[in-house]
Design a protein around this motif. Structure first.
Motif, PDB file in Angstrom:
ATOM      1  N   LEU A 185      -5.939   8.903  -0.647  1.00 33.85           N
ATOM      2  CA  LEU A 185      -6.119   7.189  -0.534  1.00 33.85           C
ATOM      3  C   LEU A 185      -5.080   6.597  -0.464  1.00 33.85           C
ATOM      4  CD1 LEU A 185      -5.747   6.133  -3.563  1.00 33.85           C
ATOM      5  CD2 LEU A 185      -7.919   7.132  -3.797  1.00 33.85           C
ATOM      6  N   HIS A 186      -5.132   5.259  -0.063  1.00 29.72           N
ATOM      7  CA  HIS A 186      -3.809   4.372  -0.349  1.00 29.72           C
ATOM      8  C   HIS A 186      -4.384   3.262  -1.161  1.00 29.72           C
ATOM      9  CE1 HIS A 186      -2.487   6.457   3.479  1.00 29.72           C
ATOM     10  NE2 HIS A 186      -1.234   6.065   3.471  1.00 29.72           N
ATOM     11  N   MET A 187      -3.309   2.990  -1.897  1.00 28.79           N
ATOM     12  CA  MET A 187      -3.565   1.962  -2.893  1.00 28.79           C
ATOM     13  C   MET A 187      -2.682   0.850  -2.965  1.00 28.79           C
ATOM     14  SD  MET A 187      -3.920   2.901  -7.177  1.00 28.79           S
ATOM     15  CE  MET A 187      -2.397   2.879  -7.536  1.00 28.79           C
ATOM     16  N   THR A 188      -3.127  -0.376  -3.650  1.00 28.78           N
ATOM     17  CA  THR A 188      -2.142  -1.694  -4.028  1.00 28.78           C
ATOM     18  C   THR A 188      -3.060  -2.353  -5.013  1.00 28.78           C
ATOM     19  OG1 THR A 188      -0.758  -3.292  -3.139  1.00 28.78           O
ATOM     20  CG2 THR A 188      -2.865  -3.198  -2.436  1.00 28.78           C
ATOM     21  N   CYS A 189      -2.220  -3.137  -5.640  1.00 23.25           N
ATOM     22  CA  CYS A 189      -2.853  -3.703  -6.826  1.00 23.25           C
ATOM     23  C   CYS A 189      -2.465  -5.455  -6.792  1.00 23.25           C
ATOM     24  CB  CYS A 189      -2.218  -3.338  -8.203  1.00 23.25           C
ATOM     25  SG  CYS A 189      -2.774  -1.548  -8.708  1.00 23.25           S
ATOM     26  N   PHE A 190      -3.290  -6.194  -7.181  1.00 26.32           N
ATOM     27  CA  PHE A 190      -3.205  -7.564  -7.437  1.00 26.32           C
ATOM     28  C   PHE A 190      -3.204  -7.798  -8.866  1.00 26.32           C
ATOM     29  CE2 PHE A 190      -5.623  -7.808  -3.492  1.00 26.32           C
ATOM     30  CZ  PHE A 190      -4.417  -7.524  -2.437  1.00 26.32           C
ATOM     31  N   GLY A 191      -2.490  -8.945  -9.443  1.00 24.18           N
ATOM     32  CA  GLY A 191      -2.783  -9.198 -10.654  1.00 24.18           C
ATOM     33  C   GLY A 191      -1.621  -8.506 -11.587  1.00 24.18           C
ATOM     34  N   ARG A 192      -2.087  -7.294 -12.073  1.00 23.03           N
ATOM     35  CA  ARG A 192      -1.163  -6.180 -12.902  1.00 23.03           C
ATOM     36  C   ARG A 192      -1.005  -5.163 -11.736  1.00 23.03           C
ATOM     37  NH1 ARG A 192      -0.681  -6.679 -18.433  1.00 23.03           N
ATOM     38  NH2 ARG A 192      -1.628  -8.517 -19.390  1.00 23.03           N
ATOM     39  N   ASN A 193       0.168  -4.390 -12.027  1.00 18.75           N
ATOM     40  CA  ASN A 193       0.230  -3.315 -11.213  1.00 18.75           C
ATOM     41  C   ASN A 193      -0.371  -1.877 -12.010  1.00 18.75           C
ATOM     42  OD1 ASN A 193       1.410  -1.830  -8.808  1.00 18.75           O
ATOM     43  ND2 ASN A 193       2.704  -0.677 -10.510  1.00 18.75           N
ATOM     44  N   TRP A 194      -0.999  -1.170 -11.518  1.00 16.66           N
ATOM     45  CA  TRP A 194      -1.481  -0.152 -12.139  1.00 16.66           C
ATOM     46  C   TRP A 194      -1.208   1.085 -11.105  1.00 16.66           C
ATOM     47  CZ3 TRP A 194      -5.041   3.901 -10.835  1.00 16.66           C
ATOM     48  CH2 TRP A 194      -5.482   4.682 -11.885  1.00 16.66           C
ATOM     49  N   MET A 196     -16.741 -11.596 -17.699  1.00 18.16           N
ATOM     50  CA  MET A 196     -15.372 -11.162 -17.586  1.00 18.16           C
ATOM     51  C   MET A 196     -14.743 -11.861 -16.381  1.00 18.16           C
ATOM     52  SD  MET A 196     -13.649  -9.105 -15.010  1.00 18.16           S
ATOM     53  CE  MET A 196     -14.693  -8.184 -13.924  1.00 18.16           C
ATOM     54  N   VAL A 197     -13.444 -12.381 -16.734  1.00 20.36           N
ATOM     55  CA  VAL A 197     -12.634 -13.030 -15.732  1.00 20.36           C
ATOM     56  C   VAL A 197     -11.701 -12.198 -15.243  1.00 20.36           C
ATOM     57  CG1 VAL A 197     -11.165 -14.999 -15.444  1.00 20.36           C
ATOM     58  CG2 VAL A 197     -12.899 -15.239 -16.895  1.00 20.36           C
ATOM     59  N   PRO A 198     -11.612 -11.411 -14.214  1.00 20.53           N
ATOM     60  CA  PRO A 198     -10.757 -10.544 -13.414  1.00 20.53           C
ATOM     61  C   PRO A 198      -9.187 -11.005 -13.425  1.00 20.53           C
ATOM     62  CG  PRO A 198     -12.033 -11.280 -11.929  1.00 20.53           C
ATOM     63  CD  PRO A 198     -12.675 -11.871 -13.041  1.00 20.53           C
ATOM     64  N   ASP A 199      -8.219 -10.287 -14.048  1.00 22.44           N
ATOM     65  CA  ASP A 199      -7.150 -10.514 -13.885  1.00 22.44           C
ATOM     66  C   ASP A 199      -6.214  -9.381 -13.246  1.00 22.44           C
ATOM     67  OD1 ASP A 199      -7.044  -8.750 -16.047  1.00 22.44           O
ATOM     68  OD2 ASP A 199      -6.010 -10.224 -17.354  1.00 22.44           O
ATOM     69  N   VAL A 200      -7.072  -8.353 -13.015  1.00 18.83           N
ATOM     70  CA  VAL A 200      -6.632  -6.922 -12.197  1.00 18.83           C
ATOM     71  C   VAL A 200      -7.511  -6.525 -11.117  1.00 18.83           C
ATOM     72  CG1 VAL A 200      -5.960  -4.535 -12.356  1.00 18.83           C
ATOM     73  CG2 VAL A 200      -5.534  -6.083 -14.452  1.00 18.83           C
ATOM     74  N   CYS A 201      -6.804  -6.256 -10.031  1.00 19.48           N
ATOM     75  CA  CYS A 201      -7.567  -5.837  -8.765  1.00 19.48           C
ATOM     76  C   CYS A 201      -7.035  -4.718  -8.223  1.00 19.48           C
ATOM     77  CB  CYS A 201      -7.808  -7.013  -7.792  1.00 19.48           C
ATOM     78  SG  CYS A 201      -8.780  -6.547  -6.058  1.00 19.48           S
ATOM     79  N   VAL A 202      -7.622  -3.480  -8.380  1.00 21.30           N
ATOM     80  CA  VAL A 202      -6.983  -2.428  -7.974  1.00 21.30           C
ATOM     81  C   VAL A 202      -7.578  -2.179  -6.393  1.00 21.30           C
ATOM     82  CG1 VAL A 202      -6.785   0.181  -8.155  1.00 21.30           C
ATOM     83  CG2 VAL A 202      -6.731  -1.311 -10.005  1.00 21.30           C
ATOM     84  N   PHE A 216       0.809  -1.295  -0.155  1.00 17.48           N
ATOM     85  CA  PHE A 216       0.094   0.089   0.001  1.00 17.48           C
ATOM     86  C   PHE A 216       0.837   1.312  -0.018  1.00 17.48           C
ATOM     87  CE2 PHE A 216      -3.617  -2.767   1.176  1.00 17.48           C
ATOM     88  CZ  PHE A 216      -4.734  -2.276   0.501  1.00 17.48           C
ATOM     89  N   TYR A 217       0.581   2.317  -0.811  1.00 17.07           N
ATOM     90  CA  TYR A 217       1.008   3.455  -0.928  1.00 17.07           C
ATOM     91  C   TYR A 217       0.251   4.677  -1.288  1.00 17.07           C
ATOM     92  CZ  TYR A 217       1.077   3.306  -5.980  1.00 17.07           C
ATOM     93  OH  TYR A 217       0.552   3.448  -7.395  1.00 17.07           O
ATOM     94  N   PRO A 263       3.347  -7.714  -8.128  1.00 21.00           N
ATOM     95  CA  PRO A 263       2.167  -7.865  -7.383  1.00 21.00           C
ATOM     96  C   PRO A 263       1.568  -9.169  -7.342  1.00 21.00           C
ATOM     97  CG  PRO A 263       1.648  -6.873  -9.760  1.00 21.00           C
ATOM     98  CD  PRO A 263       3.185  -6.992  -9.284  1.00 21.00           C
ATOM     99  N   PRO A 264       0.902  -9.428  -6.220  1.00 18.44           N
ATOM    100  CA  PRO A 264       0.245 -10.862  -5.872  1.00 18.44           C
ATOM    101  C   PRO A 264      -0.595 -11.166  -7.028  1.00 18.44           C
ATOM    102  CG  PRO A 264       0.310  -9.637  -3.832  1.00 18.44           C
ATOM    103  CD  PRO A 264       0.999  -8.770  -5.006  1.00 18.44           C
ATOM    104  N   LYS A 265      -1.066 -12.565  -7.384  1.00 19.04           N
ATOM    105  CA  LYS A 265      -2.003 -12.810  -8.312  1.00 19.04           C
ATOM    106  C   LYS A 265      -3.418 -12.321  -7.838  1.00 19.04           C
ATOM    107  CE  LYS A 265       0.491 -16.551 -10.726  1.00 19.04           C
ATOM    108  NZ  LYS A 265       0.453 -18.102 -11.062  1.00 19.04           N
ATOM    109  N   VAL A 266      -4.186 -12.276  -8.751  1.00 12.96           N
ATOM    110  CA  VAL A 266      -5.710 -12.011  -8.148  1.00 12.96           C
ATOM    111  C   VAL A 266      -6.093 -13.305  -7.355  1.00 12.96           C
ATOM    112  CG1 VAL A 266      -8.008 -11.372  -8.705  1.00 12.96           C
ATOM    113  CG2 VAL A 266      -6.106 -10.290  -9.917  1.00 12.96           C
ATOM    114  N   PRO A 267      -6.568 -13.128  -6.092  1.00 14.28           N
ATOM    115  CA  PRO A 267      -6.922 -14.484  -5.532  1.00 14.28           C
ATOM    116  C   PRO A 267      -7.915 -14.977  -6.207  1.00 14.28           C
ATOM    117  CG  PRO A 267      -6.725 -12.380  -3.826  1.00 14.28           C
ATOM    118  CD  PRO A 267      -6.499 -12.025  -5.278  1.00 14.28           C
TER     119      PRO A 267
END
Length: 305
Positions: free
Chosen positions: A140-149, A194-200, A127-128, A166-170
């Motif tokens: 706000l504070h943010m982090t990403c899973f799957g792909r970094n954005w 849709m099959v998510p591969d990004v989680c912001v 988180f940053y 970034p860790p994979k999307v759970p």
């Protein structure tokens, strides 16, 4: 060195081990040590492999300790959607391809999501406080899973702020997203799969805000198909504004409460949207107790790049 055994020799080893039929012609014991092969002739016409550890040890062949056996597929999460999905829920259609599922996530589901974000985000230091293109920090504070954005680099920088991948999307999130979309499709025809591969993941403090913007950094194919964004809200209530224009006088607004899930795809995929206000201490006591979330609002957006 090759060792040839007669039928009696083969039957003796057959009693000492368990054999699994292969498809190749010939008979071999495997795995073999170095370049040594033990070949049986005359008993069968298919390759056989000794799999019993006792037989391998007698032959002086290496054995491997098997992993734990389980009958449950670790990639299958049918209970996640069932336990996270609240039976007492209702929906509000906000536009073409845009729907709000109210009180959709159970208290336990919200607690599980917060716990997963804690383990994958906070404990690793992901988180940053991001900055916008002008250099100002977002509230706000943010982090990403799957792909970094990131608001500045978009998807160009593959690493998170601490230099980690970034860790994979759970998998639980992926399975839950599929359930959400199916429920949305029961009310709207124009919500694509849709099959998510990004989680912001964003956490807004009591003073958190997010200016008007579009989620348009995904692939051209994803945007062209209108693959939906799934927005999950946990914690304090947020006032969410949206519309097909930047003119704030023409925007609509809706309250996103803890456990709500907002979906916008199809013709609403590129709506302008933002967070106007966070309402302090508006989270129900039951949810606050279950999630142990710090004051503010936790928001997860799932999307397919």
């Amino acid at each position: 060195m090759n060792k040839t055994l007669d039928d009696r020799g083969f039957m003796r080893y057959l009693k000492q081990g368990v054999f699994t039929l292969g498809l190749d012609v010939g008979l071999e014991i495997g795995p073999t040590r170095s370049n040594e092969d033990v070949v049986f002739k005359g008993a069968f016409h298919r390759r056989q492999y000794i799999t019993a550890p006792a037989a391998l040890i007698r032959l002086g062949l290496p054995t491997e300790k098997p992993g734990p056996f389980t009958l449950i597929d670790p990639h299958f999460f049918p209970n996640v959607a069932r336990s996270w999905r609240n039976t007492e829920t209702c929906c509000e259609i906000l536009g073409p391809g845009m729907i709000l599922l109210k009180n959709y996530i159970t208290p336990q589901g919200q607690a599980d999501i917060v716990d997963k974000c804690q383990k994958l985000g906070v404990d690793i230091g992901g988180f940053y406080e991001p900055r916008n293109p002008s250099g100002d920090k977002l509230r706000l504070h943010m982090t990403c899973f799957g792909r970094n954005w990131d608001p500045v680099t978009k998807y160009e920088n593959p690493y998170r702020s601490d230099g980690s991948d970034p860790p994979k999307v759970p998998r639980e999130f992926i399975h839950f997203a599929k359930t959400v979309i199916k429920d949305a499709q029961a009310h709207l025809d124009d919500v694509p799969l849709m099959v998510p591969d990004v989680c912001v993941v964003n956490h807004y403090s009591s003073h958190g805000r997010l200016g008007l913007h579009q989620d348009r950094d995904e692939s051209s194919d994803s945007l062209r198909k209108g693959l939906p964004v799934i927005s999950i809200s946990i914690g304090d209530t947020a006032e969410f504004c949206y519309g097909h224009t930047r003119d704030e006088n023409k925007l609509e607004s809706v309250f996103l409460r803890s456990g709500d899930v907002l979906i916008f795809g199809g013709k609403s995929r590129l709506i302008f949207h933002g967070v106007k206000k966070i309402y302090i201490m508006s989270v129900p006591e039951q949810i606050n107790y279950a999630t142990k979330l710090i004051p503010g609002r936790l928001n997860l957006t799932l999307r397919q790049f």
